[in-house]
Design a protein around this motif. Structure first.
Motif, PDB file in Angstrom:
ATOM      1  N   PHE A 217       0.826  -1.205   0.000  1.00 51.79           N
ATOM      2  CA  PHE A 217       0.000   0.000   0.000  1.00 51.79           C
ATOM      3  C   PHE A 217       0.860   1.255   0.000  1.00 51.79           C
ATOM      4  O   PHE A 217       0.539   2.235  -0.678  1.00 51.79           O
ATOM      5  N   ARG A 218       1.935   1.247   0.759  1.00 56.15           N
ATOM      6  CA  ARG A 218       2.818   2.410   0.754  1.00 56.15           C
ATOM      7  C   ARG A 218       3.473   2.586  -0.594  1.00 56.15           C
ATOM      8  O   ARG A 218       3.626   3.720  -1.081  1.00 56.15           O
ATOM      9  N   THR A 219       3.866   1.504  -1.227  1.00 56.78           N
ATOM     10  CA  THR A 219       4.445   1.590  -2.574  1.00 56.78           C
ATOM     11  C   THR A 219       3.446   2.170  -3.558  1.00 56.78           C
ATOM     12  O   THR A 219       3.796   3.004  -4.407  1.00 56.78           O
ATOM     13  N   TYR A 220       2.213   1.749  -3.419  1.00 54.25           N
ATOM     14  CA  TYR A 220       1.188   2.236  -4.352  1.00 54.25           C
ATOM     15  C   TYR A 220       0.924   3.727  -4.148  1.00 54.25           C
ATOM     16  O   TYR A 220       0.923   4.508  -5.114  1.00 54.25           O
ATOM     17  N   PHE A 221       0.686   4.135  -2.899  1.00 53.32           N
ATOM     18  CA  PHE A 221       0.284   5.515  -2.638  1.00 53.32           C
ATOM     19  C   PHE A 221       1.452   6.492  -2.722  1.00 53.32           C
ATOM     20  O   PHE A 221       1.245   7.663  -3.077  1.00 53.32           O
ATOM     21  N   ARG A 222       2.663   6.059  -2.440  1.00 56.31           N
ATOM     22  CA  ARG A 222       3.796   6.981  -2.434  1.00 56.31           C
ATOM     23  C   ARG A 222       4.557   7.003  -3.742  1.00 56.31           C
ATOM     24  O   ARG A 222       5.217   8.011  -4.054  1.00 56.31           O
ATOM     25  N   ILE A 223       4.487   5.927  -4.531  1.00 54.10           N
ATOM     26  CA  ILE A 223       5.305   5.853  -5.745  1.00 54.10           C
ATOM     27  C   ILE A 223       4.446   5.705  -6.995  1.00 54.10           C
ATOM     28  O   ILE A 223       4.526   6.520  -7.922  1.00 54.10           O
ATOM     29  N   MET A 224       3.618   4.671  -7.022  1.00 55.15           N
ATOM     30  CA  MET A 224       2.907   4.343  -8.260  1.00 55.15           C
ATOM     31  C   MET A 224       1.776   5.320  -8.560  1.00 55.15           C
ATOM     32  O   MET A 224       1.601   5.723  -9.716  1.00 55.15           O
ATOM     33  N   LEU A 225       0.992   5.691  -7.552  1.00 55.97           N
ATOM     34  CA  LEU A 225      -0.122   6.611  -7.795  1.00 55.97           C
ATOM     35  C   LEU A 225       0.338   7.988  -8.259  1.00 55.97           C
ATOM     36  O   LEU A 225      -0.253   8.547  -9.199  1.00 55.97           O
ATOM     37  N   PRO A 226       1.385   8.591  -7.668  1.00 49.85           N
ATOM     38  CA  PRO A 226       1.856   9.871  -8.218  1.00 49.85           C
ATOM     39  C   PRO A 226       2.337   9.757  -9.664  1.00 49.85           C
ATOM     40  O   PRO A 226       2.213  10.722 -10.432  1.00 49.85           O
ATOM     41  N   LEU A 227       2.902   8.625 -10.035  1.00 46.42           N
ATOM     42  CA  LEU A 227       3.334   8.448 -11.423  1.00 46.42           C
ATOM     43  C   LEU A 227       2.163   8.289 -12.378  1.00 46.42           C
ATOM     44  O   LEU A 227       2.335   8.430 -13.593  1.00 46.42           O
ATOM     45  N   ALA A 228       0.977   7.978 -11.842  1.00 51.81           N
ATOM     46  CA  ALA A 228      -0.201   7.737 -12.682  1.00 51.81           C
ATOM     47  C   ALA A 228      -1.004   9.010 -12.938  1.00 51.81           C
ATOM     48  O   ALA A 228      -2.165   8.920 -13.366  1.00 51.81           O
ATOM     49  N   LYS A 229      -0.421  10.177 -12.695  1.00 49.34           N
ATOM     50  CA  LYS A 229      -1.158  11.424 -12.908  1.00 49.34           C
ATOM     51  C   LYS A 229      -1.656  11.591 -14.343  1.00 49.34           C
ATOM     52  O   LYS A 229      -2.779  12.068 -14.551  1.00 49.34           O
ATOM     53  N   PRO A 230      -0.878  11.240 -15.379  1.00 47.80           N
ATOM     54  CA  PRO A 230      -1.432  11.348 -16.741  1.00 47.80           C
ATOM     55  C   PRO A 230      -2.685  10.515 -16.950  1.00 47.80           C
ATOM     56  O   PRO A 230      -3.673  10.995 -17.520  1.00 47.80           O
ATOM     57  N   ALA A 231      -2.666   9.272 -16.494  1.00 51.51           N
ATOM     58  CA  ALA A 231      -3.845   8.420 -16.636  1.00 51.51           C
ATOM     59  C   ALA A 231      -4.996   8.937 -15.790  1.00 51.51           C
ATOM     60  O   ALA A 231      -6.167   8.878 -16.203  1.00 51.51           O
ATOM     61  N   MET A 232      -4.698   9.458 -14.616  1.00 50.09           N
ATOM     62  CA  MET A 232      -5.749  10.000 -13.750  1.00 50.09           C
ATOM     63  C   MET A 232      -6.409  11.209 -14.390  1.00 50.09           C
ATOM     64  O   MET A 232      -7.636  11.381 -14.293  1.00 50.09           O
ATOM     65  N   LEU A 233      -5.625  12.049 -15.047  1.00 46.26           N
ATOM     66  CA  LEU A 233      -6.192  13.220 -15.711  1.00 46.26           C
ATOM     67  C   LEU A 233      -7.109  12.803 -16.859  1.00 46.26           C
ATOM     68  O   LEU A 233      -8.206  13.356 -17.026  1.00 46.26           O
ATOM     69  N   VAL A 234      -6.681  11.825 -17.652  1.00 45.94           N
ATOM     70  CA  VAL A 234      -7.506  11.339 -18.760  1.00 45.94           C
ATOM     71  C   VAL A 234      -8.812  10.759 -18.235  1.00 45.94           C
ATOM     72  O   VAL A 234      -9.908  11.070 -18.736  1.00 45.94           O
ATOM     73  N   VAL A 235      -8.725   9.922 -17.211  1.00 50.16           N
ATOM     74  CA  VAL A 235      -9.926   9.304 -16.643  1.00 50.16           C
ATOM     75  C   VAL A 235     -10.834  10.365 -16.036  1.00 50.16           C
ATOM     76  O   VAL A 235     -12.064  10.312 -16.197  1.00 50.16           O
ATOM     77  N   PHE A 236     -10.251  11.330 -15.358  1.00 46.11           N
ATOM     78  CA  PHE A 236     -11.058  12.379 -14.729  1.00 46.11           C
ATOM     79  C   PHE A 236     -11.838  13.179 -15.777  1.00 46.11           C
ATOM     80  O   PHE A 236     -13.045  13.417 -15.625  1.00 46.11           O
TER      81      PHE A 236
END
Length: 334
Positions: A217-236
């Motif tokens: 969970f820490r890996t996901y929230f601290r590393i992977m999720l911040p890197l997913a900002k492009p995909a998050m913007l598209v989905v949003f």
């Protein structure tokens, strides 16, 4: 005479042969041909892009043009694009009769609330499918794709019964609860977008975090999720636009006019305006009557403009980031 012609022919052939053998002249010829070919190709590309852009812009231009017309201009064959007189009262009437701010508030709650929840929940689900192999992986992934393929009309009756038992009719909960669980409007598509994005990230990032003592969970929230900002913007952005334009689900779950969003208010705008015109006993010209029904096309188009205007402004603000995000998520292909 024949000798003179033969002499000049030989001279011309010798000049032509010398011109072809000269490397400088051949280079000039190649550059000229290359520039001409590039110019012709560029003109052809611009003409093609202009034609395609006009196909997409035509409805918007027609809508804006009609929204500024008088009632007499709508049925006037001599008026095509430019009205004889700009009529800004169409926007005032549409704004008042649609109860714009009430519908805008409801649309914002449904669209942005559902989009934010869908963005984070679908990211979590997509990361799980992209990085982990668990029992029944293929089955669950197949069910995700299956929910994307099932027409929403086929499950609307069970959904309505379920939400009515929870007393969620005429509330925003039917539009927030499914996105919270990683589903909602086109949620399966967003899960697939995140799966594609997380699979493109190198696994060494997670291995380094694991070596440093970080858990999943820490890996996901601290590393992977911040890197997913492009995909998050598209989905949003996709989620906001689809929720904003959705009329099917709001008509099912929002039955009180106090909870209508802008799409519902726009769908009912014609009837409301006709009733007000009849009560006001305003005299309409014969040219503004089509098939025995008063033609309020100009006011309807004004209502359409103010309904889609927030989405146009949102796209203009996020256009550069949206295009970059689409390229980085791999939606447009390699």
């Amino acid at each position: 005479m024949r000798a003179w012609l033969g002499e000049h022919r030989r001279r011309f052939e010798s000049v032509l042969t010398g011109w072809k053998s000269d490397p400088k002249l051949r280079h000039v010829q190649a550059v000229a041909v290359k520039k001409t070919t590039f110019a012709v190709t560029r003109i052809g590309v611009y003409l093609l892009l202009f034609s395609l852009s006009f196909i997409f812009l035509y409805p918007l231009l027609f809508m804006v043009s009609q929204s500024f017309m008088l009632f007499s201009d709508i049925s006037d064959a001599t008026v095509q694009w430019i009205p004889k007189q700009l009529d800004f009262s169409n926007y005032v009437l549409a704004f008042e009769n649609m109860r714009y701010w009430q519908g805008f508030r409801n649309s914002v709650l449904i669209s942005f609330g559902g989009a934010i929840l869908q963005m984070f929940s679908c990211a979590l689900v997509g990361y799980g499918f992209a990085r982990y192999r668990f029992p029944g992986y293929s089955l669950w992934l197949g069910l995700v794709v299956f929910t994307f393929l099932v027409p929403p009309q086929t499950i609307v009756v069970p959904l309505y019964i379920f939400y009515s038992r929870l007393e969620w009719i005429n509330t925003i909960y039917p539009f927030l609860f499914p996105p919270l669980l990683g589903h909602g409007l086109r949620g399966a598509l967003f899960v697939l977008i995140f799966i594609q994005f997380f699979r493109r990230l190198p696994a060494v990032l997670e291995e380094a975090a694991r070596i440093d003592g970080a858990g999943p969970f820490r890996t996901y929230f601290r590393i992977m999720l911040p890197l997913a900002k492009p995909a998050m913007l598209v989905v949003f952005l996709f989620s906001v636009v689809w929720h904003w334009n959705d009329l099917f689900y709001p008509n099912i779950f929002l039955q009180s006019p106090d909870f209508y969003n802008l799409s519902q208010l726009l769908a009912n705008f014609n009837g409301v305006r006709t009733a007000q015109m009849a009560q006001g006993a305003q005299i309409m010209s014969a040219s503004a009557v089509i098939g025995g029904t008063t033609n309020f096309m100009n006011q309807i188009m004004a209502g359409v403009v103010i309904t889609i205007l927030p989405m146009l402004l949102l796209y203009l603000v996020a256009q550069r980031h949206f295009v970059e995000s689409v390229e980085r998520t791999g939606i447009a292909g390699e």
